[in-house]
Design a protein around this motif. Structure first.
Motif, PDB file in Angstrom:
ATOM      1  N   ARG A 127       0.836  -1.200   0.000  1.00 56.29           N
ATOM      2  CA  ARG A 127       0.000   0.000   0.000  1.00 56.29           C
ATOM      3  C   ARG A 127       0.873   1.253   0.000  1.00 56.29           C
ATOM      4  O   ARG A 127       0.570   2.236  -0.689  1.00 56.29           O
ATOM      5  CB  ARG A 127      -0.903  -0.019   1.223  1.00 56.29           C
ATOM      6  CG  ARG A 127      -1.868   1.124   1.216  1.00 56.29           C
ATOM      7  CD  ARG A 127      -2.970   0.916   2.232  1.00 56.29           C
ATOM      8  NE  ARG A 127      -3.897   2.012   2.126  1.00 56.29           N
ATOM      9  CZ  ARG A 127      -4.316   2.712   3.151  1.00 56.29           C
ATOM     10  NH1 ARG A 127      -3.929   2.416   4.367  1.00 56.29           N
ATOM     11  NH2 ARG A 127      -5.157   3.698   2.975  1.00 56.29           N
ATOM     12  N   ASP A 180       0.801   4.012  -2.922  1.00 54.60           N
ATOM     13  CA  ASP A 180       0.584   5.442  -2.656  1.00 54.60           C
ATOM     14  C   ASP A 180       1.752   6.279  -3.180  1.00 54.60           C
ATOM     15  O   ASP A 180       1.553   7.354  -3.758  1.00 54.60           O
ATOM     16  CB  ASP A 180       0.405   5.683  -1.150  1.00 54.60           C
ATOM     17  CG  ASP A 180      -0.924   5.173  -0.623  1.00 54.60           C
ATOM     18  OD1 ASP A 180      -1.821   4.905  -1.462  1.00 54.60           O
ATOM     19  OD2 ASP A 180      -1.053   5.034   0.605  1.00 54.60           O
ATOM     20  N   ARG A 195       1.468   6.475  -6.929  1.00 56.83           N
ATOM     21  CA  ARG A 195       0.399   7.393  -7.318  1.00 56.83           C
ATOM     22  C   ARG A 195       0.844   8.845  -7.161  1.00 56.83           C
ATOM     23  O   ARG A 195       0.594   9.689  -8.030  1.00 56.83           O
ATOM     24  CB  ARG A 195      -0.830   7.108  -6.458  1.00 56.83           C
ATOM     25  CG  ARG A 195      -2.077   7.769  -6.995  1.00 56.83           C
ATOM     26  CD  ARG A 195      -3.346   7.335  -6.264  1.00 56.83           C
ATOM     27  NE  ARG A 195      -3.288   5.921  -5.904  1.00 56.83           N
ATOM     28  CZ  ARG A 195      -3.459   5.459  -4.664  1.00 56.83           C
ATOM     29  NH1 ARG A 195      -3.719   6.266  -3.670  1.00 56.83           N
ATOM     30  NH2 ARG A 195      -3.386   4.167  -4.391  1.00 56.83           N
TER      31      ARG A 195
END
Length: 84
Positions: free
Chosen positions: A6, A10, A13
């Motif tokens: 995760r 992130d 992104r």
């Protein structure tokens, strides 16, 4: 392990968004620079290449005509006066 994925998702992104933002800024700067360059060219009243070439050709032709007329005038000045 899921937490690490995760974090990397992130981070990826965020990097993609930053790259998109940088691309947007680059395009905006290009637009501003092009606009300023066009304004500068208009303010300088530059002529197009075709107009310049046409005028240069006209000046060359007129220069040749002037040279011919000067030669003709010089020849007339050197002729002896005709008796009437």
């Amino acid at each position: 392990m899921n937490q690490n994925n995760r974090i990397f998702d992130d981070l990826g992104r965020l990097m993609n968004e930053a790259a998109g933002l940088a691309d947007g800024v680059r395009r905006e700067v290009e637009t501003v620079v092009k606009s300023q360059a066009q304004r500068l060219v208009v303010d300088m009243e530059l002529v197009k290449r075709e107009e310049f070439d046409a005028l240069r050709e006209l000046v060359q032709v007129q220069g040749d005509e002037i040279a011919a007329l000067r030669a003709e005038l010089a020849a007339l000045k050197t002729e002896p006066p005709k008796a009437s």
